[in-house]
Each structure stands twice: as C-alpha cells, then as structure tokens.
Design a protein around this motif. Structure first.
Motif, PDB file in Angstrom:
ATOM      1  N   GLU A 148      11.688 -10.467   1.992  1.00  0.00           N
ATOM      2  CA  GLU A 148      12.385 -11.759   2.080  1.00  0.00           C
ATOM      3  C   GLU A 148      11.412 -12.898   2.371  1.00  0.00           C
ATOM      4  O   GLU A 148      11.603 -14.021   1.909  1.00  0.00           O
ATOM      5  N   GLU A 149      10.376 -12.596   3.142  1.00  0.00           N
ATOM      6  CA  GLU A 149       9.404 -13.638   3.504  1.00  0.00           C
ATOM      7  C   GLU A 149       8.388 -13.881   2.384  1.00  0.00           C
ATOM      8  O   GLU A 149       7.424 -14.610   2.574  1.00  0.00           O
ATOM      9  N   GLY A 150       8.569 -13.227   1.255  1.00  0.00           N
ATOM     10  CA  GLY A 150       7.683 -13.473   0.114  1.00  0.00           C
ATOM     11  C   GLY A 150       6.561 -12.461  -0.011  1.00  0.00           C
ATOM     12  O   GLY A 150       5.624 -12.660  -0.797  1.00  0.00           O
ATOM     13  N   GLY A 151       6.623 -11.389   0.780  1.00  0.00           N
ATOM     14  CA  GLY A 151       5.574 -10.368   0.721  1.00  0.00           C
ATOM     15  C   GLY A 151       5.568  -9.662  -0.622  1.00  0.00           C
ATOM     16  O   GLY A 151       6.607  -9.479  -1.253  1.00  0.00           O
ATOM     17  N   THR A 152       4.361  -9.307  -1.090  1.00  0.00           N
ATOM     18  CA  THR A 152       4.217  -8.555  -2.338  1.00  0.00           C
ATOM     19  C   THR A 152       3.827  -7.133  -1.982  1.00  0.00           C
ATOM     20  O   THR A 152       2.817  -6.924  -1.286  1.00  0.00           O
ATOM     21  N   LEU A 153       4.579  -6.179  -2.479  1.00  0.00           N
ATOM     22  CA  LEU A 153       4.280  -4.778  -2.213  1.00  0.00           C
ATOM     23  C   LEU A 153       3.233  -4.303  -3.224  1.00  0.00           C
ATOM     24  O   LEU A 153       3.396  -4.511  -4.429  1.00  0.00           O
ATOM     25  N   ILE A 154       2.166  -3.694  -2.745  1.00  0.00           N
ATOM     26  CA  ILE A 154       1.121  -3.201  -3.655  1.00  0.00           C
ATOM     27  C   ILE A 154       1.264  -1.690  -3.873  1.00  0.00           C
ATOM     28  O   ILE A 154       1.091  -1.212  -4.975  1.00  0.00           O
ATOM     29  N   PHE A 155       1.612  -0.961  -2.838  1.00  0.00           N
ATOM     30  CA  PHE A 155       2.052   0.430  -3.056  1.00  0.00           C
ATOM     31  C   PHE A 155       2.988   0.847  -1.938  1.00  0.00           C
ATOM     32  O   PHE A 155       2.975   0.273  -0.853  1.00  0.00           O
ATOM     33  N   GLU A 156       3.804   1.828  -2.231  1.00  0.00           N
ATOM     34  CA  GLU A 156       4.607   2.479  -1.202  1.00  0.00           C
ATOM     35  C   GLU A 156       4.630   3.960  -1.510  1.00  0.00           C
ATOM     36  O   GLU A 156       4.676   4.357  -2.658  1.00  0.00           O
ATOM     37  N   LYS A 157       4.517   4.747  -0.468  1.00  0.00           N
ATOM     38  CA  LYS A 157       4.512   6.213  -0.540  1.00  0.00           C
ATOM     39  C   LYS A 157       3.207   6.748  -1.133  1.00  0.00           C
ATOM     40  O   LYS A 157       2.811   6.417  -2.243  1.00  0.00           O
ATOM     41  N   VAL A 158       2.591   7.592  -0.336  1.00  0.00           N
ATOM     42  CA  VAL A 158       1.319   8.196  -0.719  1.00  0.00           C
ATOM     43  C   VAL A 158       1.503   9.711  -0.665  1.00  0.00           C
ATOM     44  O   VAL A 158       2.195  10.221   0.221  1.00  0.00           O
ATOM     45  N   ARG A 159       0.873  10.396  -1.625  1.00  0.00           N
ATOM     46  CA  ARG A 159       1.035  11.857  -1.676  1.00  0.00           C
ATOM     47  C   ARG A 159       0.147  12.484  -0.604  1.00  0.00           C
ATOM     48  O   ARG A 159      -0.889  13.094  -0.891  1.00  0.00           O
ATOM     49  N   VAL A 160       0.528  12.287   0.672  1.00  0.00           N
ATOM     50  CA  VAL A 160      -0.276  12.768   1.796  1.00  0.00           C
ATOM     51  C   VAL A 160       0.646  13.273   2.898  1.00  0.00           C
ATOM     52  O   VAL A 160       1.772  12.788   3.056  1.00  0.00           O
ATOM     53  N   LYS A 161       0.165  14.256   3.642  1.00  0.00           N
ATOM     54  CA  LYS A 161       0.916  14.802   4.767  1.00  0.00           C
ATOM     55  C   LYS A 161      -0.017  14.961   5.941  1.00  0.00           C
ATOM     56  O   LYS A 161      -1.037  15.630   5.786  1.00  0.00           O
ATOM     57  N   PRO A 162       0.256  14.368   7.100  1.00  0.00           N
ATOM     58  CA  PRO A 162       1.382  13.481   7.327  1.00  0.00           C
ATOM     59  C   PRO A 162       1.091  12.094   6.765  1.00  0.00           C
ATOM     60  O   PRO A 162      -0.063  11.771   6.511  1.00  0.00           O
ATOM     61  N   GLY A 163       2.148  11.282   6.616  1.00  0.00           N
ATOM     62  CA  GLY A 163       1.926   9.877   6.277  1.00  0.00           C
ATOM     63  C   GLY A 163       2.529   9.412   4.978  1.00  0.00           C
ATOM     64  O   GLY A 163       2.242   8.285   4.538  1.00  0.00           O
ATOM     65  N   LYS A 164       3.395  10.218   4.389  1.00  0.00           N
ATOM     66  CA  LYS A 164       3.959   9.859   3.082  1.00  0.00           C
ATOM     67  C   LYS A 164       4.514   8.430   3.017  1.00  0.00           C
ATOM     68  O   LYS A 164       4.329   7.729   2.019  1.00  0.00           O
ATOM     69  N   PRO A 165       5.221   7.930   4.076  1.00  0.00           N
ATOM     70  CA  PRO A 165       5.837   6.603   3.935  1.00  0.00           C
ATOM     71  C   PRO A 165       4.855   5.421   4.028  1.00  0.00           C
ATOM     72  O   PRO A 165       5.295   4.265   4.000  1.00  0.00           O
ATOM     73  N   ALA A 166       3.550   5.679   4.154  1.00  0.00           N
ATOM     74  CA  ALA A 166       2.593   4.564   4.294  1.00  0.00           C
ATOM     75  C   ALA A 166       2.715   3.600   3.106  1.00  0.00           C
ATOM     76  O   ALA A 166       2.968   4.020   1.976  1.00  0.00           O
ATOM     77  N   TRP A 167       2.568   2.313   3.376  1.00  0.00           N
ATOM     78  CA  TRP A 167       2.680   1.309   2.309  1.00  0.00           C
ATOM     79  C   TRP A 167       1.677   0.186   2.566  1.00  0.00           C
ATOM     80  O   TRP A 167       1.102   0.078   3.648  1.00  0.00           O
ATOM     81  N   PHE A 168       1.486  -0.638   1.539  1.00  0.00           N
ATOM     82  CA  PHE A 168       0.519  -1.737   1.662  1.00  0.00           C
ATOM     83  C   PHE A 168       0.985  -2.911   0.822  1.00  0.00           C
ATOM     84  O   PHE A 168       1.547  -2.732  -0.259  1.00  0.00           O
ATOM     85  N   GLY A 169       0.777  -4.113   1.336  1.00  0.00           N
ATOM     86  CA  GLY A 169       1.145  -5.291   0.564  1.00  0.00           C
ATOM     87  C   GLY A 169       0.445  -6.522   1.103  1.00  0.00           C
ATOM     88  O   GLY A 169      -0.433  -6.434   1.977  1.00  0.00           O
ATOM     89  N   LYS A 170       0.822  -7.673   0.556  1.00  0.00           N
ATOM     90  CA  LYS A 170       0.240  -8.928   1.048  1.00  0.00           C
ATOM     91  C   LYS A 170       1.348  -9.913   1.349  1.00  0.00           C
ATOM     92  O   LYS A 170       2.311 -10.043   0.582  1.00  0.00           O
TER      93      LYS A 170
END
Ligand SMILES: Nc1nc2c(c(=O)[nH]1)N[C@H]1C(S)=C(S)[C@@H](COP(=O)(O)OP(=O)(O)OC[C@H]3O[C@@H](n4cnc5c(N)ncnc54)[C@H](O)[C@@H]3O)O[C@H]1N2
Ligand code: MOO
Length: 393
Positions: free
Chosen positions: A258-280
């Motif tokens: 909502e604040e205008g963030g851009t998602l660059i990735f979501e979910k990584v094929r890793v255990k633990p940590g699958k829900p990790a995400w990154f954006g700007k």
C-alpha cells in the motif's frame, strides 16, 4: 520459488557500495578499508640494530679489542661513520652508523674503559634490520575492501595513517512485528514471548561492521506497521522479522505494498526460511525475514550478511565462506528445498554431525550449533565419513 543463490543475486543487484569516511586508527577495528593503504617511506627507514649492543665492522672481529666511540639511540642516531677498529653503542631500533655491518649483543662483550672485547666472529649483517626489509616506499600494504583486524590497524598506523579511510557503517533498521512479542526485560502476558529476533540480528549486524537501529515491535495493526515503516527513513537497509508468511494478522506485506513498495522476490527454496522476501520501498531496500527465530537467524546469515558486505564494498561479498567437513554421523536424505542443518564440529577441521533438534523455533539448539550443514535439494542420505559443505557460525 527461486534458489538461495538467485535470491542473493537479486538483493545484491539492488544495492551499491556506501560512501566513505575516515576513522581514527585506534577506533578502526572491524571497519572496511575504502581505499588502499600505501607506504610513503621504507620501513625501517634506514638499517637499524635489532638488539642492544655494539655496532661494528664485521671484518674487525678478529679477537683483538675495539674502541667504543659514541652511541646511537632509537630516535637519535650517530652521524659519524665508523672508522676501522671502532664500535658504537647501539640500542634496539637505533640507526646503524655508516660503515657498520654487524651488531655484537651486549651479553657477549666486556668493556674496559673505552675498550671492547668480544669473542664473537665476523658475521655480516648479524642483528641488523635492513632499510625497507619490512616494506618499501610505494608498496601497497592493504587493499580496498580489507576488513581491519588488530594487526592490519597496526600496519596502517605504522605507515603513518592516523585517519584511516573506511566505508561508512551500513545503518540496518530492524523491525519486529506481532502482538505476541514483548521486549526482553518486560513482563510478558500468558500468551506472549520475548522478542529474540531484534537483539540477535543486531548482534549479527554488529559482527559484520554495521550499525543496527532497532525500530522496536510493530503491533498487528496496519497503522502501527505504517508508522514503523516510515521510521526506517535514513537507514541503508530495513530488515523486518515476522509477518512474512500467510497469517491473517500479518499486515506487514500488505502495508508495504500500500505504501508503494515493490516486491522483488517472495519465497525462497530454502529450509528454514521459505517465506523470506525482498523489495524496495522508494530507495530503501527491505529484506523480510520469517518470524521463527532460527529461520530469521539462518536467513540473515544467507542474505543479510552478503547484503551488508555488498554495501561495504568488500570483494567476494556474496561468497558465504563454505568449508568442507567430514561427517561424524550419518545424515538423512534431504527434501526439495536447500536445507541448512544445524550441526556441531568438534574443532575447525574435525568431523561434523547434525544436532537432533532441527525445529525452526528452537533457539537453544541454534545457540549450541557451530556450523550450518548445507544440503542441496533432493540430496541423498549420507554415511559417516562422507564429505559435506559447512558454513561456520
Ligand atoms: N499455513 C502456513 N503456515 C506457515 C507457513 C506456510 O507456508 N503456510 N510457513 C511457516 C514458516 S516456514 C515460517 S518460518 C513461519 C513464518 O511466519 P511469519 O514470517 O509470518 O512469522 P510470524 O507468523 O509473524 O511468526 C512466526 C513465529 O515466530 C515468532 N516470532 C516472530 N517474530 C519474532 C521475534 N522478533 N522474536 C521471537 N519470535 C518471533 C512468532 O511469535 C511465531 O511464533 O510461518 C509458518 N507458517
Ligand atoms: O522456513 Mo520456516 O522458516 O521453515 O520455519
């Protein structure tokens, strides 16, 4: 789902090295050099004595006495050249008089007035440090990107650099989310737990040479999350903990968008940590780590550490530093995600074995672990004696 390596590359592609500043040598420990350190003079600047004793001409050492003429001290040399059969008193670090090519240590002489007796034989350049033997003027001593340990700080100081050019410390804002969290030291309600994520990540940020800024805990309320995101203004990187997954009360990702963030990735094929995400969010890179405490710490090691090293302009910033280790116990076959198994290694080159507790919420097991054992997707079971890659913790 993207791989760990793809995630790391996408993060790095959104970051550029920070600006530089200078820091007093005495406060430079752990900082990253922003420019090369180059010697401006030879070290030592002239031939000097390595011992307390007498500077002599080696060819004069034939068992007959020499005449002691003056003294060369560290800081005040003896300017007259040494004539045949003369000796000059020298201290450790003092300039060798011209013509002298050997030092006889004081334990090996007897002095009678100005007469020096020694049984030492000729041994040219014995106990003499030659000019430039440590390094020469113009020699590059330390490369940009070097992390300053105590010896490297000392070397920069020896080269006369009082204010050392270093990369600015990355300012890493850390935001935890969730009504269930209270800060350590506060009194938790019956359904609450202590926020372990923020202090743990702050410690990690410190260990990599960054400056952690705790944004505290945002409640499960969109307005609170919005305010918290705004308070990250001025940081070089925002790390959020929790609210990464699919829970009904996790507002973080929605407010970010909502604040205008851009998602660059979501979910990584890793255990633990699958829900990790990154954006700007505007210019601010935002790394979203999962709430489970072990997942947060492991993904921070995989993604936050290389991101900070990129901001610090370190060479091979993305290399995690895997080492080879021999298994001391068998390992199960892996599932379809790259897995980081918490393990212990007896010593730096010893055998490694997995800990029995691998739950992504079990911090006590993580704190006992000394390595993460890397298992590639669908890796087969392994026997003791086989080799694995480990990441020291
Ligand atoms: N239906 C599904 N449920 C879950 C999934 C899924 O894919 N489908 N993923 C699981 C995985 S994997 C993880 S990891 C967690 C991560 O969830 P979130 O990132 O949304 O984290 P929260 O729900 O906010 O919290 C999870 C857990 O961690 C505790 N927590 C959060 N922050 C902190 C902190 N700063 N210090 C200490 N502990 C913290 C929180 O209390 C929860 O217990 O989701 C699974 N669920
Ligand atoms: O990856 Mo969650 O991080 O498996 O617990």
């Amino acid at each position: 789902m993207i791989t760990v390596e793809e995630a790391r590359d996408l993060i790095a592609a959104s970051l550029s090295p920070l600006d530089a500043e200078t820091v007093a040598a005495a406060r430079a420990f752990g900082r990253t050099l922003s420019a090369a350190i180059t010697a401006t003079r030879d070290q030592p600047p002239s031939d000097v004595s390595a011992m307390d004793g007498y500077a002599v001409r080696s060819q004069d050492l034939d068992g007959t006495p020499l005449e002691v003429r003056g003294e060369s001290r560290a800081g005040t040399g003896h300017d007259a050249p040494l004539a045949p059969r003369q000796a000059v008193r020298v201290s450790t670090g003092a300039r060798m008089p011209a013509g002298a090519d050997q030092v006889v240590i004081q334990e090996n002489v007897t002095i009678d007035g100005t007469s020096l007796h020694t049984a030492d034989a000729a041994n040219p350049w014995r106990h003499v440090r030659k000019a430039g033997s440590d390094y020469r003027a113009g020699e590059q001593l330390l490369e940009p990107g070097t992390i300053l340990n105590p010896a490297k700080v000392s070397l920069a100081a020896a080269a006369g650099i009082g204010d050392i050019p270093v990369m600015r410390r990355p300012r890493v804002a850390i935001l935890s989310t969730g009504d269930e969290l209270v800060m350590p030291g506060e009194t938790p309600g019956p359904d609450q737990i202590f926020n372990s994520g923020t202090p743990g990540l702050s410690a990690l940020v410190f260990s990599v040479g960054g400056q952690p800024l705790s944004l505290g805990i945002a409640e499960d309320d969109p307005e609170d999350v919005r305010e918290a995101l705004a308070s990250a203004d001025g940081a070089d990187l925002l790390v959020t903990i929790g609210g990464a997954s699919v829970g009904d009360h996790d507002h973080l990702r929605r407010v970010f968008t909502e604040e205008g963030g851009t998602l660059i990735f979501e979910k990584v094929r890793v255990k633990p940590g699958k829900p990790a995400w990154f954006g700007k969010l505007g210019e601010l890179p935002v790394l979203g780590l999962p709430g489970n405490p072990v997942s947060a710490m492991v993904t921070a090691r995989l993604f936050l550490v290389p991101a900070m090293r990129t901001l610090l302009g370190q060479p091979s910033a993305l290399a995690l530093g895997f080492e080879q280790a021999v298994l001391g116990a068998p390992l199960e076959a892996n599932g379809d995600r790259e897995t980081y198994v918490r393990g212990v290694r007896d010593h730096q080159t010893g055998p490694v074995r997995a800990l029995s507790k691998q739950d992504s919420a079990h911090l006590a097991a993580l704190a006992n672990a000394t390595v993460l054992i890397r298992r590639l997707p669908d890796a087969p079971a392994l026997d003791a004696g086989q080799t694995v890659e480990v990441l020291p913790l």
